[in-house]
Enzyme design. Structure first.
Site, PDB file in Angstrom:
ATOM      1  N   GLY A   1      48.841   5.918  74.434  1.00  0.00           N
ATOM      2  CA  GLY A   1      48.362   5.517  73.106  1.00  0.00           C
ATOM      3  C   GLY A   1      49.346   4.615  72.405  1.00  0.00           C
ATOM      4  O   GLY A   1      50.403   4.267  72.931  1.00  0.00           O
TER       5      GLY A   1
ATOM      6  N   GLY B   1      50.217  11.933  75.169  1.00  0.00           N
ATOM      7  CA  GLY B   1      49.496  10.809  74.553  1.00  0.00           C
ATOM      8  C   GLY B   1      50.243   9.502  74.804  1.00  0.00           C
ATOM      9  O   GLY B   1      50.239   8.583  73.978  1.00  0.00           O
TER      10      GLY B   1
ATOM     11  N   HIS C   1      53.167  17.288  56.279  1.00  0.00           N
ATOM     12  CA  HIS C   1      53.058  15.858  56.582  1.00  0.00           C
ATOM     13  C   HIS C   1      51.613  15.447  56.238  1.00  0.00           C
ATOM     14  O   HIS C   1      50.775  15.243  57.108  1.00  0.00           O
ATOM     15  CB  HIS C   1      53.374  15.587  58.052  1.00  0.00           C
TER      16      HIS C   1
ATOM     17  N   ASP D   1      58.177  10.200  56.919  1.00  0.00           N
ATOM     18  CA  ASP D   1      58.044  10.230  55.452  1.00  0.00           C
ATOM     19  C   ASP D   1      59.416  10.071  54.795  1.00  0.00           C
ATOM     20  O   ASP D   1      59.569   9.365  53.801  1.00  0.00           O
ATOM     21  CB  ASP D   1      57.392  11.543  55.015  1.00  0.00           C
TER      22      ASP D   1
ATOM     23  N   SER E   1      50.212   3.596  61.800  1.00  0.00           N
ATOM     24  CA  SER E   1      51.616   3.230  62.033  1.00  0.00           C
ATOM     25  C   SER E   1      52.070   3.789  63.376  1.00  0.00           C
ATOM     26  O   SER E   1      51.946   4.979  63.620  1.00  0.00           O
ATOM     27  CB  SER E   1      52.501   3.761  60.904  1.00  0.00           C
TER      28      SER E   1
END
Length: 332
Positions: free
Chosen positions: A15, A12, A188, A160, A243
């Protein structure tokens, strides 16, 4: 003597997260300022032109540590010889889609990438899954790459973890580097449990427990938890995009600590294959507190779990068991 380059795969890669991540890797943020890298970038055929644009920019940036770039839409070419694989590519949930539809798409993506990694990656390749549902995508990858050791397949909960550090640092008006040993337990997702019961802050008078300094259990047991759980949604609301910068940065943190080790007395959160520690069902990819040494992670043992925490640990484990059942039902 110069080190041999490490081959790092980013899927990816054209992206948002990929675009933020590849320059960090090329600059040495992930593996250190003296470790040369060869980047392998994979994306889907509709993104081939954009991917080539990213490759052009990497060339233009003239990163001294970057010894080569492979930019491809071919999964076998992308996976060949890689030492580290950061799986950012996945199928995002779109409006009106059922969870099972998203799961089904991701199962097929992770099934094919698992097979390619198993056949073509370097021995002892370390895998980090970032794309959501990250824990369950990692579990599918493990299922279809049986020769990759289960300890080498992880998912990202460091974002996190870092969000939790950031919230405590803001609340106490201290440097984030002075806060340590928060824990993200579980998935998550919004059921994750950000736990500060063992976290400390470095003060002029030595290390002090976070709870003692915050002096507000009502905040720590409610608003703090929901803020960390829902931070991703808050960023989408503010940016109109998910994000990327913080996700890329925490992916670098995850791999760096895994490969180079955690500082003495400090643990981090990683989504890893459960061995039944803390009465978490084995066979799930679940976020635990871990320390890392010599390229291996180890779950921190012997931490006390109060009744409030126990319920939270079980709730997120239940969600992961449901996700696992849903993912496996997509295989039939």
């Amino acid at each position: 003597m110069a080190k041999e380059p490490v081959r790092v795969l980013v899927t990816g890669a054209a992206g948002q997260i990929g675009y933020a991540l590849v320059p960090m890797i090329a600059r040495g943020v992930m593996l250190g300022p003296d470790q040369p890298v060869i980047l392998h970038m994979l994306d889907i055929p509709p993104a081939a032109e954009a991917l080539n644009g990213v490759k052009m920019e990497l060339v233009d940036a003239a990163f001294p540590l970057l010894k080569g770039v492979v930019a491809t839409t071919d999964v076998v070419e992308a996976c060949t010889g890689v030492n580290i694989a950061v799986m950012v590519g996945g199928f995002p949930r779109k409006e009106g889609m059922e969870r099972k539809d998203v799961m089904s798409k991701n199962v097929s993506i992770y099934k094919s990438q698992a097979s390619a990694l198993e056949k073509h990656a370097a021995a002892n390749c370390k895998v980090l899954v970032v794309a959501n549902p990250a824990n369950t995508n990692a579990l599918i990858l493990k299922e279809f790459a049986p020769s990759i050791p289960e300890k080498n397949i992880t998912c990202l909960t460091r974002l996190d973890h870092n969000r939790a550090l950031g919230q405590i640092s803001e609340r106490l008006n201290v440097q984030v580097s002075d806060v340590k040993n928060v824990i993200i337990w579980g998935n998550h997702s919004s059921t994750q449990y950000p736990d500060v019961n063992h976290a400390t802050v470095k003060t002029p008078a030595g290390e002090k427990p976070v709870r003692e300094l915050v002096k507000d259990d009502a905040w720590l047991n409610a608003e703090f938890i929901t803020t960390v759980q829902q931070r991703g949604a808050a960023i989408i609301k503010a940016r109109k995009l998910s994000s990327a910068l913080s996700a890329a940065s925490s992916a670098c943190d995850h791999i760096r600590d895994w490969v180079l080790g955690t500082p003495e007395g400090t643990w981090v959160s990683m989504g890893v294959y459960s061995d039944g520690s803390y009465n978490v069902p084995s066979g799930l990819i679940y976020s635990f507190p871990v320390t890392c040494q010599n390229g291996e992670w180890k779950i921190v043992q012997g931490l006390s779990i109060d009744e409030f925490s126990r319920k939270k640990l079980d709730l997120t484990a239940d969600e992961l068991s449901e996700e696992k059942a849903l993912a496996y039902s997509c295989l039939t």
